[in-house]
Design a protein around this motif. Structure first.
Motif, short mmCIF file in Angstrom:
data_model
loop_
_atom_site.label_atom_id
_atom_site.label_comp_id
_atom_site.label_asym_id
_atom_site.label_seq_id
_atom_site.Cartn_x
_atom_site.Cartn_y
_atom_site.Cartn_z
N ALA A 1 -65.49 -12.74 117.06
CA ALA A 1 -66.70 -12.55 116.26
C ALA A 1 -67.65 -11.54 116.91
O ALA A 1 -68.24 -10.70 116.22
CB ALA A 1 -67.40 -13.88 116.03
N SER A 2 -67.79 -11.60 118.24
CA SER A 2 -68.72 -10.68 118.90
C SER A 2 -68.22 -9.24 118.85
O SER A 2 -69.02 -8.31 118.66
CB SER A 2 -68.98 -11.11 120.34
OG SER A 2 -67.83 -11.01 121.13
N ARG B 1 -66.35 -7.96 116.49
CA ARG B 1 -66.55 -7.49 115.11
C ARG B 1 -68.03 -7.24 114.83
O ARG B 1 -68.37 -6.25 114.17
CB ARG B 1 -65.98 -8.52 114.13
CG ARG B 1 -66.14 -8.13 112.69
CD ARG B 1 -65.43 -6.82 112.36
NE ARG B 1 -65.72 -6.44 111.00
CZ ARG B 1 -65.86 -5.20 110.57
NH1 ARG B 1 -65.67 -4.19 111.40
NH2 ARG B 1 -66.16 -4.95 109.32
N ALA B 2 -68.90 -8.10 115.34
CA ALA B 2 -70.34 -7.89 115.16
C ALA B 2 -70.77 -6.56 115.78
O ALA B 2 -71.59 -5.84 115.20
CB ALA B 2 -71.12 -9.05 115.76
N VAL C 1 -73.69 -10.85 113.24
CA VAL C 1 -72.90 -12.00 113.69
C VAL C 1 -72.54 -12.89 112.50
O VAL C 1 -71.41 -13.37 112.39
CB VAL C 1 -73.65 -12.80 114.78
CG1 VAL C 1 -72.91 -14.08 115.11
CG2 VAL C 1 -73.82 -11.95 116.03
N THR C 2 -73.48 -13.08 111.59
CA THR C 2 -73.22 -13.88 110.40
C THR C 2 -72.14 -13.24 109.54
O THR C 2 -71.23 -13.91 109.06
CB THR C 2 -74.51 -14.07 109.58
OG1 THR C 2 -75.50 -14.67 110.41
CG2 THR C 2 -74.26 -14.93 108.35
N ALA D 1 -69.81 -11.19 110.60
CA ALA D 1 -68.55 -11.29 111.35
C ALA D 1 -67.95 -12.68 111.18
O ALA D 1 -66.73 -12.82 111.00
CB ALA D 1 -68.78 -10.98 112.82
N ILE D 2 -68.76 -13.73 111.21
CA ILE D 2 -68.25 -15.09 111.04
C ILE D 2 -67.72 -15.27 109.63
O ILE D 2 -66.66 -15.87 109.43
CB ILE D 2 -69.34 -16.12 111.38
CG1 ILE D 2 -69.60 -16.10 112.88
CG2 ILE D 2 -68.92 -17.52 110.93
CD1 ILE D 2 -70.80 -16.92 113.32
N LEU E 1 -64.40 -13.62 109.51
CA LEU E 1 -63.44 -14.43 110.26
C LEU E 1 -63.00 -15.63 109.44
O LEU E 1 -61.80 -15.93 109.34
CB LEU E 1 -64.07 -14.87 111.58
CG LEU E 1 -63.20 -15.54 112.61
CD1 LEU E 1 -62.05 -14.64 113.01
CD2 LEU E 1 -64.02 -15.92 113.83
#
Length: 69
Positions: free
Chosen positions: A23-24, A26-27, A46-47, A49-50, A53
């Motif tokens: 996630a990090s 991708r963020a 981050v949101t 990216a999650i 995911l």
């Protein structure tokens, strides 16, 4: 804001460390102007990216995650 449970994350990967690293990374790509892979109303990288995911849009291998072999 999304609040996925750890059970939902375990379907993606058993390792919490791996999930955080994926996630990090991708963020960071999103911060560097990469386009989101899902339609979202979220603005925070981050949101997003999650969400990506959780929807299965991010592909990764063990080599993508430091210290996991």
């Amino acid at each position: 804001m999304i609040n996925p449970s750890f059970q939902e994350f375990r379907e993606i990967n058993e390792s919490r460390y791996a999930i955080v690293m994926i996630a990090s990374k991708r963020a960071r790509q999103l911060v560097n102007m990469s386009k989101p892979l899902v339609e979202t109303r979220a603005e925070k990288p981050v949101t997003i990216a999650i969400e990506e995911l959780m929807s299965g849009k991010i592909e990764y291998t063990a080599e993508d995650i430091p210290s996991i072999k």
